[in-house]
Design a protein around this motif. Sequence first.
Motif, PDB file in Angstrom:
ATOM      1  N   LEU A 244     -72.230 -12.380   5.790  1.00 31.74           N
ATOM      2  CA  LEU A 244     -72.506 -13.992   5.650  1.00 31.74           C
ATOM      3  C   LEU A 244     -71.070 -14.409   5.196  1.00 31.74           C
ATOM      4  CD1 LEU A 244     -75.866 -14.871   4.358  1.00 31.74           C
ATOM      5  CD2 LEU A 244     -75.005 -14.951   6.793  1.00 31.74           C
ATOM      6  N   GLY A 245     -70.633 -15.667   5.704  1.00 31.53           N
ATOM      7  CA  GLY A 245     -69.542 -16.243   4.991  1.00 31.53           C
ATOM      8  C   GLY A 245     -68.316 -15.416   5.443  1.00 31.53           C
ATOM      9  N   PRO A 246     -67.151 -16.115   5.030  1.00 29.14           N
ATOM     10  CA  PRO A 246     -65.907 -15.460   5.233  1.00 29.14           C
ATOM     11  C   PRO A 246     -65.775 -14.042   4.652  1.00 29.14           C
ATOM     12  CG  PRO A 246     -65.489 -17.657   4.153  1.00 29.14           C
ATOM     13  CD  PRO A 246     -66.850 -17.335   4.136  1.00 29.14           C
ATOM     14  N   GLU A 247     -66.592 -13.841   3.793  1.00 32.82           N
ATOM     15  CA  GLU A 247     -66.198 -12.270   3.234  1.00 32.82           C
ATOM     16  C   GLU A 247     -67.040 -11.348   4.268  1.00 32.82           C
ATOM     17  OE1 GLU A 247     -69.058 -14.273   1.125  1.00 32.82           O
ATOM     18  OE2 GLU A 247     -67.152 -15.317   1.323  1.00 32.82           O
ATOM     19  N   GLY A 248     -68.114 -12.041   5.008  1.00 31.41           N
ATOM     20  CA  GLY A 248     -68.783 -11.057   5.746  1.00 31.41           C
ATOM     21  C   GLY A 248     -68.296 -11.133   7.233  1.00 31.41           C
ATOM     22  N   ARG A 249     -67.208 -11.823   7.398  1.00 32.45           N
ATOM     23  CA  ARG A 249     -66.815 -11.677   8.836  1.00 32.45           C
ATOM     24  C   ARG A 249     -66.297 -10.652   9.364  1.00 32.45           C
ATOM     25  NH1 ARG A 249     -67.450 -15.249  12.967  1.00 32.45           N
ATOM     26  NH2 ARG A 249     -65.738 -15.088  14.460  1.00 32.45           N
ATOM     27  N   PRO A 250     -65.425  -9.787   8.817  1.00 29.76           N
ATOM     28  CA  PRO A 250     -65.061  -8.451   9.240  1.00 29.76           C
ATOM     29  C   PRO A 250     -66.123  -7.690   9.594  1.00 29.76           C
ATOM     30  CG  PRO A 250     -63.895  -9.125   7.072  1.00 29.76           C
ATOM     31  CD  PRO A 250     -65.042  -9.842   7.466  1.00 29.76           C
ATOM     32  N   LYS A 251     -67.359  -7.519   8.689  1.00 27.86           N
ATOM     33  CA  LYS A 251     -68.397  -6.873   9.152  1.00 27.86           C
ATOM     34  C   LYS A 251     -69.081  -7.353  10.481  1.00 27.86           C
ATOM     35  CE  LYS A 251     -72.526  -4.774   7.092  1.00 27.86           C
ATOM     36  NZ  LYS A 251     -73.499  -4.792   5.975  1.00 27.86           N
ATOM     37  N   LEU A 252     -69.268  -8.636  10.317  1.00 33.42           N
ATOM     38  CA  LEU A 252     -69.948  -9.261  11.665  1.00 33.42           C
ATOM     39  C   LEU A 252     -69.059  -8.861  12.809  1.00 33.42           C
ATOM     40  CD1 LEU A 252     -72.431 -11.014  12.848  1.00 33.42           C
ATOM     41  CD2 LEU A 252     -70.996 -13.173  12.007  1.00 33.42           C
ATOM     42  N   MET A 253     -67.610  -9.242  12.739  1.00 31.96           N
ATOM     43  CA  MET A 253     -66.753  -9.209  13.870  1.00 31.96           C
ATOM     44  C   MET A 253     -66.987  -7.640  14.618  1.00 31.96           C
ATOM     45  SD  MET A 253     -65.431 -11.506  15.357  1.00 31.96           S
ATOM     46  CE  MET A 253     -64.408 -10.662  16.368  1.00 31.96           C
ATOM     47  N   ALA A 254     -67.128  -6.700  13.484  1.00 36.69           N
ATOM     48  CA  ALA A 254     -67.142  -5.211  14.317  1.00 36.69           C
ATOM     49  C   ALA A 254     -68.319  -4.958  14.767  1.00 36.69           C
ATOM     50  CB  ALA A 254     -66.990  -4.199  12.764  1.00 36.69           C
ATOM     51  N   ALA A 255     -69.616  -5.470  14.236  1.00 36.64           N
ATOM     52  CA  ALA A 255     -70.860  -5.492  14.996  1.00 36.64           C
ATOM     53  C   ALA A 255     -70.653  -6.002  16.321  1.00 36.64           C
ATOM     54  CB  ALA A 255     -71.991  -6.173  14.183  1.00 36.64           C
ATOM     55  N   ILE A 256     -70.352  -7.295  16.598  1.00 42.11           N
ATOM     56  CA  ILE A 256     -70.217  -8.006  17.714  1.00 42.11           C
ATOM     57  C   ILE A 256     -69.248  -6.993  18.730  1.00 42.11           C
ATOM     58  CG2 ILE A 256     -69.350  -9.983  18.845  1.00 42.11           C
ATOM     59  CD1 ILE A 256     -70.166 -11.779  16.345  1.00 42.11           C
ATOM     60  N   THR A 257     -68.359  -6.468  18.226  1.00 41.97           N
ATOM     61  CA  THR A 257     -67.120  -5.818  19.042  1.00 41.97           C
ATOM     62  C   THR A 257     -68.084  -4.525  19.620  1.00 41.97           C
ATOM     63  OG1 THR A 257     -65.517  -6.649  17.953  1.00 41.97           O
ATOM     64  CG2 THR A 257     -65.103  -5.038  19.061  1.00 41.97           C
ATOM     65  N   ARG A 258     -68.689  -3.787  18.745  1.00 46.92           N
ATOM     66  CA  ARG A 258     -69.478  -2.689  19.225  1.00 46.92           C
ATOM     67  C   ARG A 258     -70.424  -3.013  20.018  1.00 46.92           C
ATOM     68  NH1 ARG A 258     -72.146   2.163  18.622  1.00 46.92           N
ATOM     69  NH2 ARG A 258     -74.218   2.127  17.987  1.00 46.92           N
ATOM     70  N   ILE A 259     -71.466  -3.952  20.043  1.00 47.33           N
ATOM     71  CA  ILE A 259     -72.351  -4.332  20.879  1.00 47.33           C
ATOM     72  C   ILE A 259     -71.785  -4.892  22.251  1.00 47.33           C
ATOM     73  CG2 ILE A 259     -74.230  -6.068  21.381  1.00 47.33           C
ATOM     74  CD1 ILE A 259     -74.599  -6.049  18.333  1.00 47.33           C
ATOM     75  N   THR A 260     -70.683  -5.522  22.143  1.00 50.08           N
ATOM     76  CA  THR A 260     -70.099  -5.931  23.415  1.00 50.08           C
ATOM     77  C   THR A 260     -69.530  -4.724  24.300  1.00 50.08           C
ATOM     78  OG1 THR A 260     -69.609  -8.160  22.394  1.00 50.08           O
ATOM     79  CG2 THR A 260     -68.185  -7.588  24.420  1.00 50.08           C
ATOM     80  N   LYS A 261     -68.530  -3.906  23.560  1.00 53.31           N
ATOM     81  CA  LYS A 261     -67.898  -2.673  24.487  1.00 53.31           C
ATOM     82  C   LYS A 261     -69.028  -1.831  24.673  1.00 53.31           C
ATOM     83  CE  LYS A 261     -63.564  -3.459  22.684  1.00 53.31           C
ATOM     84  NZ  LYS A 261     -62.574  -3.438  21.931  1.00 53.31           N
ATOM     85  N   VAL A 262     -70.133  -1.451  24.205  1.00 50.08           N
ATOM     86  CA  VAL A 262     -70.812  -0.578  24.325  1.00 50.08           C
ATOM     87  C   VAL A 262     -71.650  -0.974  25.739  1.00 50.08           C
ATOM     88  CG1 VAL A 262     -73.261   0.715  23.918  1.00 50.08           C
ATOM     89  CG2 VAL A 262     -71.044   0.803  22.297  1.00 50.08           C
ATOM     90  N   SER A 263     -72.272  -2.204  25.644  1.00 53.78           N
ATOM     91  CA  SER A 263     -72.897  -2.920  26.505  1.00 53.78           C
ATOM     92  C   SER A 263     -72.180  -3.225  27.804  1.00 53.78           C
ATOM     93  CB  SER A 263     -73.571  -4.420  26.234  1.00 53.78           C
ATOM     94  OG  SER A 263     -74.144  -4.273  25.083  1.00 53.78           O
ATOM     95  N   ARG A 264     -70.849  -3.502  27.708  1.00 49.55           N
ATOM     96  CA  ARG A 264     -69.970  -3.894  28.975  1.00 49.55           C
ATOM     97  C   ARG A 264     -69.852  -2.274  29.564  1.00 49.55           C
ATOM     98  NH1 ARG A 264     -70.113  -6.236  31.983  1.00 49.55           N
ATOM     99  NH2 ARG A 264     -67.933  -6.414  32.799  1.00 49.55           N
ATOM    100  N   ALA A 265     -69.720  -1.163  28.784  1.00 48.45           N
ATOM    101  CA  ALA A 265     -69.398  -0.066  29.392  1.00 48.45           C
ATOM    102  C   ALA A 265     -70.560   0.561  30.099  1.00 48.45           C
ATOM    103  CB  ALA A 265     -69.009   1.101  28.307  1.00 48.45           C
ATOM    104  N   ALA A 266     -71.909   0.136  29.685  1.00 54.51           N
ATOM    105  CA  ALA A 266     -73.174   0.571  30.563  1.00 54.51           C
ATOM    106  C   ALA A 266     -73.332  -0.568  31.852  1.00 54.51           C
ATOM    107  CB  ALA A 266     -74.290   0.294  29.559  1.00 54.51           C
ATOM    108  N   GLY A 267     -72.443  -1.356  31.785  1.00 57.97           N
ATOM    109  CA  GLY A 267     -72.335  -2.266  33.098  1.00 57.97           C
ATOM    110  C   GLY A 267     -73.296  -3.550  32.852  1.00 57.97           C
ATOM    111  N   LYS A 268     -73.633  -3.859  31.629  1.00 60.51           N
ATOM    112  CA  LYS A 268     -74.338  -5.225  31.340  1.00 60.51           C
ATOM    113  C   LYS A 268     -73.396  -6.151  31.182  1.00 60.51           C
ATOM    114  CE  LYS A 268     -78.348  -2.685  31.003  1.00 60.51           C
ATOM    115  NZ  LYS A 268     -79.049  -2.474  32.296  1.00 60.51           N
ATOM    116  N   ALA A 269     -74.011  -7.296  31.385  1.00 61.98           N
ATOM    117  CA  ALA A 269     -73.331  -8.627  31.021  1.00 61.98           C
ATOM    118  C   ALA A 269     -73.754  -8.968  29.705  1.00 61.98           C
ATOM    119  CB  ALA A 269     -73.791  -9.862  31.645  1.00 61.98           C
ATOM    120  N   VAL A 270     -72.670  -9.711  28.766  1.00 64.01           N
ATOM    121  CA  VAL A 270     -73.026  -9.962  27.400  1.00 64.01           C
ATOM    122  C   VAL A 270     -72.936 -11.307  27.285  1.00 64.01           C
ATOM    123  CG1 VAL A 270     -72.259  -9.620  25.269  1.00 64.01           C
ATOM    124  CG2 VAL A 270     -72.190  -7.658  26.807  1.00 64.01           C
TER     125      VAL A 270
END
Length: 251
Positions: A181-207
């Motif tokens: 949460l908050g600005p301190e949590g931002r890098p962890k949240l961004m890493a999670a969003i990036t991982r979900i997006t990249k894996v899903s796109r590689a599997a051919g899903k829209a995100v």
Amino acid sequence: MTDFRSRCIAPEPLAGLFCAIPHPTGVEICAATGPDFLCLDGEHAPIDRERAEEMIRAAQLHRVPVIMRVPGHLPDSIAGALDSGADGVLVPRVSTADEARAAVAATRYPPVGVRGVGPGRAAGFGYRIPDYLATANSRILLAIQAETPGALENIEEISTVEGVDVIFIGPGDLGVTLGALGPEGRPKLMAAITRITKVSRAAGKAVGMFCASPDEVQGWRELGITFFLIGNDARHLADAAGAAVARAREG
Ligand code: 3PY
């Protein structure tokens, strides 16, 4: 005209709005502004089955595709929205491939899934059952939400489930459940969003992504996200009303 599900899968960039005001007038106002789609929030707003049907009708009056966020991934959460004529569902808190497969089954008629046949509004109250049965499995959109640590961990398996069209990220819940949460949590949240997006796109899903503000969209598009829900009607009304009153007081 290309159907809504095909546009989502393509994936075409699409901008939609959540409708949380439980009344068809709110839906009509949003629909008249020309969004790519609307999503009735049956998870967090007090929208009962009868009201959902009226709200779906209001969107369709303006030929705007309408999906419904349902409370869960099992048939009793999903059937009513589809029988009322929604073009698809957004299923929250999907954390495993088994839950994703259950959501697919609930949205498809046999032999693919377990959806029950009913003479509801979607099927012309019984008059158009054969036509509806012939096309529903290929027309209904299934978007599932990735918003828990389980979804983050299991995204490789979840994203390969056939029949899931869009993996929609809920940044609010993801941030809370990851403790990011908050600005301190931002890098962890961004890493999670990036991982979900990249894996899903590689599997051919829209995100997809929930954005509190349209200003967030460009950054997410650069990451490969295309399916957006920009705030909700209640919040847009509150923001506009608050700004108008503040401006008037400035003189
Ligand atoms: C989230 O941000 O968690 C959502 O589910 C958006 O509605």
